[in-house]
Enzyme design. Structure first.
Site, PDB file in Angstrom:
ATOM      1  N   LYS A  26       0.930  -1.464   0.018  1.00  0.00           N
ATOM      2  CA  LYS A  26       0.054   0.035  -0.070  1.00  0.00           C
ATOM      3  C   LYS A  26       0.930   1.120  -0.045  1.00  0.00           C
ATOM      4  CE  LYS A  26      -2.932   0.713   3.666  1.00  0.00           C
ATOM      5  NZ  LYS A  26      -2.578   2.038   4.232  1.00  0.00           N
ATOM      6  N   SER A  27       1.911   1.129   0.885  1.00  0.00           N
ATOM      7  CA  SER A  27       2.600   2.611   0.885  1.00  0.00           C
ATOM      8  C   SER A  27       3.348   2.759  -0.253  1.00  0.00           C
ATOM      9  CB  SER A  27       3.771   2.285   2.149  1.00  0.00           C
ATOM     10  OG  SER A  27       3.254   2.385   3.248  1.00  0.00           O
ATOM     11  N   ARG A  31       2.818   5.794  -3.167  1.00  0.00           N
ATOM     12  CA  ARG A  31       3.939   6.745  -3.634  1.00  0.00           C
ATOM     13  C   ARG A  31       4.431   6.704  -5.364  1.00  0.00           C
ATOM     14  NH1 ARG A  31       4.294   5.805   1.725  1.00  0.00           N
ATOM     15  NH2 ARG A  31       5.383   7.010   3.137  1.00  0.00           N
ATOM     16  N   ASP A 319       2.168  -1.280  11.966  1.00  0.00           N
ATOM     17  CA  ASP A 319       0.539  -1.538  11.290  1.00  0.00           C
ATOM     18  C   ASP A 319       0.507  -3.062  11.767  1.00  0.00           C
ATOM     19  OD1 ASP A 319       0.226   0.812  10.161  1.00  0.00           O
ATOM     20  OD2 ASP A 319       1.246   0.323   8.177  1.00  0.00           O
TER      21      ASP A 319
HETATM   22  C1  S3P Z   1       2.405   4.847   6.178  1.00  0.00           C
HETATM   23  C2  S3P Z   1       3.149   5.161   7.507  1.00  0.00           C
HETATM   24  C3  S3P Z   1       2.401   4.655   8.744  1.00  0.00           C
HETATM   25  C4  S3P Z   1       1.448   3.455   8.577  1.00  0.00           C
HETATM   26  C5  S3P Z   1       0.516   3.600   7.447  1.00  0.00           C
HETATM   27  C6  S3P Z   1       1.485   3.699   6.238  1.00  0.00           C
HETATM   28  C7  S3P Z   1       3.116   5.258   5.046  1.00  0.00           C
HETATM   29  O1  S3P Z   1       1.701   5.813   9.396  1.00  0.00           O
HETATM   30  O2  S3P Z   1       0.870   3.222   9.886  1.00  0.00           O
HETATM   31  O3  S3P Z   1      -0.202   2.659   7.447  1.00  0.00           O
HETATM   32  O4  S3P Z   1       2.675   4.709   3.928  1.00  0.00           O
HETATM   33  O5  S3P Z   1       3.890   6.186   5.110  1.00  0.00           O
HETATM   34  P1  S3P Z   1       2.554   6.726  10.331  1.00  0.00           P
HETATM   35  O6  S3P Z   1       3.419   7.654   9.355  1.00  0.00           O
HETATM   36  O7  S3P Z   1       1.155   7.706  11.000  1.00  0.00           O
HETATM   37  O8  S3P Z   1       3.206   6.076  11.437  1.00  0.00           O
END
Ligand code: S3P
Length: 436
Positions: A26-27, A31, A319
């Site tokens: 997902k991250s 991006r 997560d």
């Molecule tokens: C993410 C960062 C995390 C994570 C989220 C995805 C990201 O959040 O919990 O599911 O893609 O940068 P935080 O930056 O609030 O810790």
């Protein structure tokens, strides 16, 4: 109104077996859309997560004038418009359930020539936004919140300047928002963080040809360069794999192979914690794909014991705590989690929601402000409420693997934000659940 039971697990029985392929990260998918939209030229993304969150990001860039083609599921061709090619959207930009979309977009949009508004669903509308609007205001941005919460009203036409920002929270979203605004800023932007967080923004910026210096806990860039289109192959999401890693670990005789999982060290804290608990999870075929370490993970059932989760691993498994809480409930002895107050401001208050759910299944768990103390023990049948939080729903589905009767799980629809098709992938390896 009490939300309805969406899923019912089936009584524990056979071990989990087989090969599991979970969807794209997902991250990285968020991006990939963002940076390729701002690049010069056409980027091709494969392995893109077809989840509601990442589709929301793609839809928003379409509203901002970026042509994005979807030749097949998991594939996108993004015709980048360059750093200054976004257009004023006709209406509000809806981030749905996605904190990543809203916070990273805040950084991108603070540097545009036009005004816009970012909105979200009921859960996202309760999540803190000053953590991004404060540093973006220090850079010269103009962003209003509703008492610190969404919607975000962003005024364009501001001249941004670089800052040295020592973030008080370990948050990749905060770091990324500041770095993305830094693309538009004059001078140097430096972000430091109290614990290192995932570095996908830095890695992908570098892959697109933007000079960026980064190491654990620190990233620095200057404005005024150009992003070049790239091809991005998104690995499977470790956070989605986590539910199967835990489910296989807690059922004796299980053997599950998870294919092509992203193993970025800033994401795999759960593996360290589970191994300390006695888990049998082995990385095979470790390789690099698209600049990221990737492996197949082979997990066997094991006897777990309680641990104190090392505070230095918390950010690397932020997560994965819903899954870890389930592993702790199945372990012998006590597991203690500290230094994880961030869990209270995720898609739900994950400490409170997991504690209520595990108690309903017979587990002795004490909440603390920044964690929990969990006594392992037998779980019995019960009904739990996921409170619309995808990861809570999937964590309780994993718990179903050891409950001799059934667990009813309420409010699971948001599983589609990160793992569409979870129920059928789960059923295929013996983590049996059916939709009620
Ligand atoms: C993410 C960062 C995390 C994570 C989220 C995805 C990201 O959040 O919990 O599911 O893609 O940068 P935080 O930056 O609030 O810790």
């Amino acid at each position: 109104m009490t939300p309805r039971v969406d899923w019912v697990t089936t009584p524990a029985g056979a071990p989990l077996r087989g090969e599991v392929v979970v969807p794209g990260d997902k991250s990285i998918s968020h991006r990939a859309i963002m940076l390729s939209a701002l690049a010069e030229g056409t980027s091709r993304i494969t392995g893109f997560l077809e989840g509601a969150d990442t589709r929301a990001t793609a839809r928003i860039f379409s509203q901002l004038g970026v042509h994005i083609e979807a030749p097949s599921a998991g594939e996108r061709s993004v015709h980048g418009v360059g750093l200054h090619g976004l257009r004023r959207p006709a209406g509000a930009l809806d981030c749905g359930n996605s904190g990543t979309a809203m916070r990273l977009l805040a950084g991108v949009l603070a540097g545009q020539a036009f005004d816009c508004v970012l909105t979200g669903d009921a859960s996202l509308s309760q999540r803190p936004m000053r953590r991004v609007t404060d540093p973006l205001a220090m850079m010269g941005g103009s962003l209003d919140t509703a008492g610190g919460l969404p919607p975000l009203r962003i005024r364009g036409g501001r001249r941004l300047h670089g800052v040295h920002y020592a973030s008080p929270v370990a948050s990749a979203q905060v770091k990324s928002a500041v770095l993305l605004a830094g693309l538009y800023a004059q001078g140097e932007t430096l972000v430091t963080e109290p614990h290192p967080t995932r570095d996908y923004t830095e890695r992908m910026l570098a892959a697109c040809g933007w000079p960026v210096a980064f190491e654990a806990g620190r990233a620095r860039l200057t404005g005024g360069h150009v992003l070049h289109a790239i091809d991005i192959d998104v690995p499977a999401d470790f956070s989605s794999a986590a539910f199967f890693i835990v489910a296989a670990s807690i059922v004796a005789g299980s053997e599950v192979r998870l294919r092509n999982v992203g193993m970025n060290p800033r994401r795999t804290g759960l593996l360290h914690a589970l191994r300390l608990m006695g888990a049998d999870a082995v990385e095979e075929n470790l390789r690099e794909a698209g600049g990221e370490p990737v492996a197949d993970l082979v997990v066997h059932g094991a006897r777990l014991r309680g641990i104190e989760v090392p505070v230095e691993h918390v950010a690397d498994m932020i997560d994965e705590f819903p899954a870890l809480f389930v592993a702790a409930a199945c372990a012998e002895g006590t597991t203690t989690v500290r230094g994880a107050a961030e869990l209270r401001v995720k898609e739900s208050d994950r400490i409170a929601v997991m504690a209520t759910g595990l108690r309903a299944l017979g587990i002795d768990i004490e909440e603390t402000p920044d964690g929990a103390v969990i006594q392992g023990g037998p779980m019995h049948a019960g009904v739990v409420d996921a409170h619309g939080d995808h990861r809570i729903a999937m964590a309780f589905a994993a718990a179903g693997a050891v409950v001799p009767d059934a667990i009813g799980i309420r409010d699971c629809a948001n599983v589609a934000t990160s793992f569409p098709g979870f129920a059928s992938v789960a059923n295929a390896c013996g983590l049996a659940l059916h939709e009620a």
